[in-house]
Structure formats: C-alpha cells, structure tokens
Design an enzyme around this catalytic site. Structure first.
Site, short mmCIF file in Angstrom:
data_model
loop_
_atom_site.label_atom_id
_atom_site.label_comp_id
_atom_site.label_asym_id
_atom_site.label_seq_id
_atom_site.Cartn_x
_atom_site.Cartn_y
_atom_site.Cartn_z
N ASP A 50 51.61 27.37 13.22
CA ASP A 50 51.52 26.46 13.95
C ASP A 50 52.95 26.66 14.81
O ASP A 50 52.56 26.43 16.30
CB ASP A 50 50.91 25.06 14.08
CG ASP A 50 49.61 25.01 13.29
OD1 ASP A 50 48.84 24.31 13.58
OD2 ASP A 50 49.38 25.91 11.44
N ASP A 118 48.55 25.00 22.69
CA ASP A 118 48.10 24.91 21.30
C ASP A 118 48.36 25.80 20.71
O ASP A 118 47.72 26.52 21.03
CB ASP A 118 46.81 24.53 21.54
CG ASP A 118 46.33 24.10 20.17
OD1 ASP A 118 46.98 24.13 19.43
OD2 ASP A 118 45.42 22.75 19.55
N LEU A 120 47.77 27.67 17.60
CA LEU A 120 46.99 27.17 16.78
C LEU A 120 46.29 26.19 17.02
O LEU A 120 46.10 25.14 16.83
CB LEU A 120 47.17 27.72 15.60
CG LEU A 120 46.39 28.45 14.42
CD1 LEU A 120 47.32 28.64 13.85
CD2 LEU A 120 45.14 27.65 13.72
N ASP A 121 44.85 26.69 17.70
CA ASP A 121 43.48 25.43 17.72
C ASP A 121 42.86 25.95 16.60
O ASP A 121 42.00 27.19 16.56
CB ASP A 121 43.14 25.81 19.35
CG ASP A 121 41.66 24.45 19.21
OD1 ASP A 121 42.18 23.36 19.02
OD2 ASP A 121 40.93 24.28 19.95
N THR A 123 43.38 24.46 12.88
CA THR A 123 44.90 24.35 12.20
C THR A 123 43.52 24.34 10.66
O THR A 123 43.75 25.03 9.60
CB THR A 123 45.54 23.47 12.47
OG1 THR A 123 46.08 23.85 12.95
CG2 THR A 123 46.65 23.78 10.35
N THR A 195 32.06 19.28 17.11
CA THR A 195 33.18 19.98 15.49
C THR A 195 32.58 19.58 14.13
O THR A 195 31.52 19.59 13.76
CB THR A 195 34.26 18.42 15.50
OG1 THR A 195 35.32 18.05 14.32
CG2 THR A 195 33.76 17.01 14.98
N HIS A 198 36.02 16.78 12.49
CA HIS A 198 36.50 15.17 12.27
C HIS A 198 35.38 14.77 12.53
O HIS A 198 35.10 13.51 14.28
CB HIS A 198 37.57 15.24 13.90
CG HIS A 198 38.69 16.62 13.22
ND1 HIS A 198 38.96 17.81 13.98
CD2 HIS A 198 39.29 16.31 12.94
CE1 HIS A 198 40.12 18.21 13.15
NE2 HIS A 198 40.83 16.93 12.74
N GLY A 220 37.62 23.59 16.78
CA GLY A 220 38.29 23.97 17.92
C GLY A 220 37.85 23.95 19.05
O GLY A 220 36.33 24.22 18.92
N ASP A 247 45.00 20.72 23.81
CA ASP A 247 43.31 21.15 23.43
C ASP A 247 42.14 21.50 24.55
O ASP A 247 41.86 22.35 24.48
CB ASP A 247 42.20 20.39 22.79
CG ASP A 247 43.43 20.02 21.34
OD1 ASP A 247 43.53 20.95 20.25
OD2 ASP A 247 43.74 19.14 20.87
P1 AMP Z 1 37.50 20.04 16.48
O1 AMP Z 1 36.73 20.22 17.51
O2 AMP Z 1 36.95 19.07 15.61
O3 AMP Z 1 37.87 21.42 15.62
O4 AMP Z 1 38.34 19.24 16.84
C1 AMP Z 1 39.47 19.81 17.91
C2 AMP Z 1 40.73 19.98 18.40
O5 AMP Z 1 40.77 18.71 18.77
C3 AMP Z 1 41.45 20.10 17.60
O6 AMP Z 1 42.74 20.71 17.58
C4 AMP Z 1 41.31 18.86 16.23
O7 AMP Z 1 43.02 19.25 15.93
C5 AMP Z 1 41.89 18.30 17.43
N1 AMP Z 1 41.14 16.70 17.17
C6 AMP Z 1 39.83 16.55 16.91
N2 AMP Z 1 39.49 15.21 16.81
C7 AMP Z 1 40.63 15.22 15.70
C8 AMP Z 1 41.14 13.66 15.02
N3 AMP Z 1 40.16 12.52 15.01
N4 AMP Z 1 42.20 13.96 14.22
C9 AMP Z 1 43.55 15.17 14.33
N5 AMP Z 1 42.84 16.08 15.21
C10 AMP Z 1 41.16 15.95 16.36
MG MG Z 2 43.76 22.14 18.80
MG MG Z 3 47.16 23.06 17.30
#
Ligand code: AMP
Ligand code: MG
Ligand code: MG
Length: 311
Positions: A50, A118, A120-121, A123, A195, A198, A220, A247
C-alpha cells in the site's frame, strides 16, 4: 503529440500507465514475502505494498500535473529523493491519448481536478491470499463529479497470443466509454456482491431484504464493481460506513461510463471535491444499469435508511 491532448485525457492516460507499475509493486512486495503489516484502525490494515504503490502513483502524477490535488488513502510517509525518483513513471498510455475528449471536459484546468488514489483496494484479502480481489484505484473527479477512472487488477491472468499475462487495466471516461475488459449483461437472477471482511448486523439485514438468489462475499470496492461490469453480479450492496472516497471514485467513474450507477444506500450521489469528508458514511449501492439500481433501492426499508442516515 500529447501536448495537444486535453488535460483530462492526458491525466487518464498517465493514470493507466502508473497503475500498471503500482500493480507490479504490489506483486513484488508479495513475492518478497515481507508485507510489513500495520493495523491503522480496527479491521483496517496497511502493508508495504500500500505504502510503496501510493508513493509511486502520487510522485508520478504530481511530477506531471503539479497543480492537481491528489488525495491518497495512506498518510504520506517520508521517502528519500532517490527512492521517489526511482519510482516515477512518466509514460502515458497511447490508446487512451487517442480518445476523443468530450466537449464538457475539454477546458478543464488542473485546479478543477481532484484525484482519489487507493493504491491497494482489498488489503485484508491481499494479506489472506485472495489476490484476485486486489485492485489499484485511481479516480479523477472534476467539479466534484467522478468523470474518469482506472481499476487495475494486478493478479488477473490472461493468455495473449499464447503468452501468459499477469494484470489488466480497466478504464472509463465519461461520455466516451470503457475499455480493458469485455462488458457482459447482469445475471438472469438477482446476484448480490458484498463485503467479505467488514460485515455487521445492518449489512446483513440489507442483504436479507434483497431476497437474492446468491450472495457473493468478496473484497474491495474495485473488485465488486468489476463483478457488476462483467455480469458476475447484479447489485453491490454495503449498508455500512467504512468505504472512503478513494474506494468509490474510480469504480463509480468506470461504472457511470458503462451506463451504471453508484450511490449511497439512500440513493444519493457522493461528491468528490477537495473539501469533502473522506468516509462514505451512508454505505454503497451500485448496479450496472439504472433499472437494477432503482430496483435494489426500492427494496431497502426506510427504517434501515434512517439507521444509516442518523449515524
Ligand atoms: P470491503 O467490501 O469490506 O472489501 O471494503 C471495501 C473498501 O472499503 C476496502 O478498501 C475496505 O478497506 C474499506 N472498508 C469497508 N468497511 C471498512 C471498515 N469497517 N473499516 C475500514 N475500512 C473499511
Ligand atoms: Mg480500499
Ligand atoms: Mg487501500
């Protein structure tokens, strides 16, 4: 040749080139095996990939477009001048430079632009080996609107003339279209993408009310929007804060250029100006067509919308 090309097209062409280099950095860090993981906040990680990919993108774009406001996910860490010079990419993708700039973007100045990076989406997925989910995102906004974007997928595998190629770059430009992939219509039944890492009870409630035939849980925002563009999923639903402007800017720009829509869970558009707050506090709802987006929005109960809106 590129001196006569309008700024937005030059910036997109440079973004396509530097995203490819950032993707190589992401692969190289993984190959070396020293990820240097830092937990920035709960469930929010950063790795050496990142950090290095962001340095490369920001140094390269700001060297060519000094007055453009570039906002990256990672806090800028100190780097030596030598380190920065080494990673600067000055190439611009030739195919993009040939695009016809839409009239509405021809006179845009550097001061009107905010680029959201971003590096690195996905991570969490990168550290856990779900490498296909990882993307590099560069979103270009003009007067708060996401007008162009790049989604680079460093681990996408393809065969070109019998040669194995790693990585691909998808781009979109308002009123021009998209490239780097083959668009496909949405699936026949309702497939939701959401997700992997998350989730929470409100996210699950929003999935439940959709009554989908399938729920894909992947990492991501970039990868989920690719699933919409390639017909693997119908709707991207994330009823939670957590995503940030970096994002969604590039994915939204590409999706819009392909005829799709990305909003919050209430159906409101995000803005991408320089003063905007970074969090997308009211979630994400996206689809490859306006009809599917409207259908998904109509399924979200008011109570759930209120819950997100008052947080
Ligand atoms: P995801 O769909 O969970 O992969 O999230 C998509 C993007 O949003 C990624 O970059 C995640 O790091 C960020 N993201 C989503 N929810 C959270 C969270 N609760 N805390 C930190 N980053 C989040
Ligand atoms: Mg991201
Ligand atoms: Mg990122």
């Amino acid at each position: 040749m590129s001196a006569n090309v309008p700024l937005v097209v030059r910036l997109l062409a440079s973004s396509v080139s530097v995203a490819g280099r950032a993707g190589k950095i992401v692969r190289d860090v993984m190959s070396k095996g020293e990820l240097g993981i830092v937990e920035k906040a709960k469930d929010d990680y950063q790795t050496e990939a990142d950090r290095s990919a962001q340095k490369c993108i920001i140094a390269s774009l700001s060297a060519q477009f000094p007055k453009v406001n570039i906002i990256g996910e990672e806090e800028q860490c100190q780097s030596s001048e030598e380190e920065v010079t080494d990673s600067i990419v000055l190439e611009a993708d030739k195919e993009i430079l040939r695009l016809d700039c839409p009239a509405s973007l021809k006179s845009v100045k550097e001061e009107d632009i905010v680029v959201w990076v971003d590096p690195l989406d996905g991570t969490s997925e990168y550290t856990q080996g779900f490498l296909e989910h990882v993307t590099v995102l560069i979103g270009i906004s003009v007067n708060e609107q996401p007008v162009a974007g790049v989604i680079h997928q460093p681990y996408y595998r393809s065969l070109v003339a019998g040669e194995k190629i790693l990585g691909r770059t998808i781009w979109g430009l308002q009123e021009v279209g998209v490239g780097g992939f083959t668009p496909a219509p949405p699936p026949d039944s309702l497939v939701i993408t959401t997700t992997r890492s998350h989730s929470n009870p409100v996210v699950e409630k929003a999935l439940q009310v959709m009554n989908a035939s399938q729920i894909l849980r992947v990492g991501g925002a970039g990868y989920k929007v690719l699933q919409l563009l390639e017909g693997a999923a119908s709707v991207y639903v994330f009823a939670s804060a957590g995503c940030k402007k970096w994002d969604t800017c590039a994915p939204e720009a590409v999706l819009r250029a392909a005829g799709g829509r990305l909003t919050d869970i209430l159906g409101n558009c995000y803005k991408y100006g320089p003063e905007v707050g970074h969090p997308n506090a009211t979630g994400v709802l996206a689809a490859a067509t306006a009809e599917l987006h409207a259908f998904a929005l109509s399924k979200i109960p008011q109570e759930l919308k209120d819950k997100l809106a008052c947080k």
